[in-house]
Design an enzyme around this catalytic site. Structure first.
Site, mmCIF file in Angstrom:
data_model
loop_
_atom_site.group_PDB
_atom_site.id
_atom_site.type_symbol
_atom_site.label_atom_id
_atom_site.label_comp_id
_atom_site.label_asym_id
_atom_site.label_seq_id
_atom_site.Cartn_x
_atom_site.Cartn_y
_atom_site.Cartn_z
ATOM 1 N N SER A 149 0.816 -1.221 0.000
ATOM 2 C CA SER A 149 0.000 0.000 0.000
ATOM 3 C C SER A 149 0.842 1.260 0.000
ATOM 4 O O SER A 149 0.490 2.251 -0.654
ATOM 5 C CB SER A 149 -0.929 0.000 1.225
ATOM 6 O OG SER A 149 -1.766 -1.131 1.214
ATOM 7 N N HIS A 195 1.214 4.849 4.706
ATOM 8 C CA HIS A 195 0.486 5.384 3.558
ATOM 9 C C HIS A 195 0.798 6.865 3.358
ATOM 10 O O HIS A 195 0.977 7.323 2.227
ATOM 11 C CB HIS A 195 -1.014 5.193 3.762
ATOM 12 C CG HIS A 195 -1.402 3.765 3.892
ATOM 13 N ND1 HIS A 195 -2.534 3.351 4.566
ATOM 14 C CD2 HIS A 195 -0.815 2.626 3.455
ATOM 15 C CE1 HIS A 195 -2.622 2.040 4.526
ATOM 16 N NE2 HIS A 195 -1.585 1.578 3.860
#
Length: 384
Positions: A278, A336
């Protein structure tokens, strides 16, 4: 972008949710093993006690009892084990920091050399094709060639040739993720997978998991969602950067996002394993949205609602920043956010500071590749 990022806006939510699910599974595995170990040690310790110790027994009587047990060959009961509690030591981040800087530099340096070799090979192939093209036109077609037209191999070649350069590039990344996912299903590899394919600042192995965890997914749904988003943005990012620069960005973003996760976990004292692509995919999404902020995106399940890529990127960054500040523990917001900020920085500043200044390295490599053995010749030193 031909609406190729139709599922991109859901990437942050999907990636973080699936990262959390995977972490929860791995953490449960750790806790179960820890409880089993502690209980086993306690049973072994109390079994060695010869007689029950009275609560008001004095120090002298305890010494006398230990002496009797020693004569009988029975050791006193050991103290119960103390569980290991990770310390908030920022000194442990020095080695990962050096690894992050070194790996990022090597990634872009290797990408520059790779681009040089690709261009050189492409030029050589062009001249080779020109020389042999006339032979292909006059050569008669064989029966074997007719059979090949209906073979599976020919169909695979046609499918491969129909893909864009970006899709061909990320196919290798998807294959690597699928291979690691299968390794998670092998019981004999579980210990090695946890050690090298999950990143944890309290682990003894700190550096290589920063890269390997980028290709690691424990959940099939997690991997499928991440790879779908990467596939959706592959054509845009490779057309914008080229496959060599894209690979350098992707790998560097994976390591940098993991380091940001290390720093966040150490600062908050919340240690635990992480895995997933991610962070690297967030860098790809942020790079595309920064370069083309007016591009229209839509959610895969709600295609009737469209919005600009710039607004989508702002919402994603704001969500991760809020989660990091408030200490939300559902997602790895630090990883992230680190990947997204690196993608934005690279498009605005990094491309000029890193990629456009690769000429000295490429020239050095060119001189090294074209330097021939010394000897007599037109150049005096055998150079081309």
């Amino acid at each position: 972008m031909n609406r190729s990022g139709v599922a991109a806006v859901m990437m942050a939510v999907r990636g973080t949710v699936f990262r959390w699910v995977s972490e929860d599974i791995i953490s449960t595995h750790y806790l179960t093993n820890s409880r089993f170990t502690l209980q086993t040690q306690q049973r072994c310790g109390f079994r060695k006690v010869a007689k029950k110790v009275e609560p008001k027994k004095g120090v002298a009587e305890e010494a006398e009892q230990n002496e009797i047990l020693h004569k009988k060959g029975v050791a006193p009961a050991p103290d119960p084990p103390t569980p290991h509690v990770p310390t908030r030591s920022f000194g442990r981040l020095v080695k990962p920091f050096v690894f992050t800087i070194g790996f990022t530099g090597c990634s872009f340096g290797g990408a520059a050399i790779w681009q040089y070799e690709s261009l050189k090979s492409r030029v050589q192939s062009y001249f080779d094709d020109v020389k042999t093209d006339w032979m292909e036109k006059i050569r008669p077609q064989k029966q074997g060639d007719l059979r090949k037209q209906t073979s599976v191999v020919l169909q695979m070649n046609q499918w491969w040739n129909s893909l864009s350069d970006g899709q061909k590039t990320v196919t290798g990344i998807i294959a690597a993720n699928a291979l690691v996912f299968c390794c998670w299903r092998v019981p004999s590899l579980q210990r090695s997978m946890v050690k090298y394919f999950t990143s944890n600042p309290s682990s003894k192995t700190l550096c290589w998991p920063m890269l390997l965890s980028t290709f690691s997914h424990y959940s099939l749904f997690h991997m499928a969602a991440n790879m779908y988003v990467l596939w959706s943005f592959s054509s845009s990012i490779v057309n914008m950067m080229g496959k060599e620069q894209f690979i350098a960005l992707y790998l560097s973003a994976g390591v940098i996002s993991t380091f940001v996760s290390y720093a966040s976990k150490t600062a908050m004292g919340r240690f635990g394993p992480s895995l997933g692509a991610s962070g690297a995919i967030m860098a790809v999404l942020a790079a595309v949205c920064t370069k083309m902020p007016e591009a229209k995106l839509a959610i895969i399940f709600l295609p009737m609602y469209t919005f600009t890529a710039g607004n989508a990127l702002k919402a994603i960054v704001a969500l991760d920043a809020t989660g990091l500040i408030l200490g939300w523990r559902f997602f790895d917001h630090a990883a992230h956010l680190g990947g997204a900020l690196f993608g934005i920085w690279y498009i605005i500043y990094g491309h000029e500071l890193i990629w456009k200044k690769r000429e000295p390295l490429v020239k050095m490599w060119h001189d090294f590749r074209t330097r021939g053995p010394p000897g007599p010749g037109p150049g005096g030193n055998g150079s081309i």
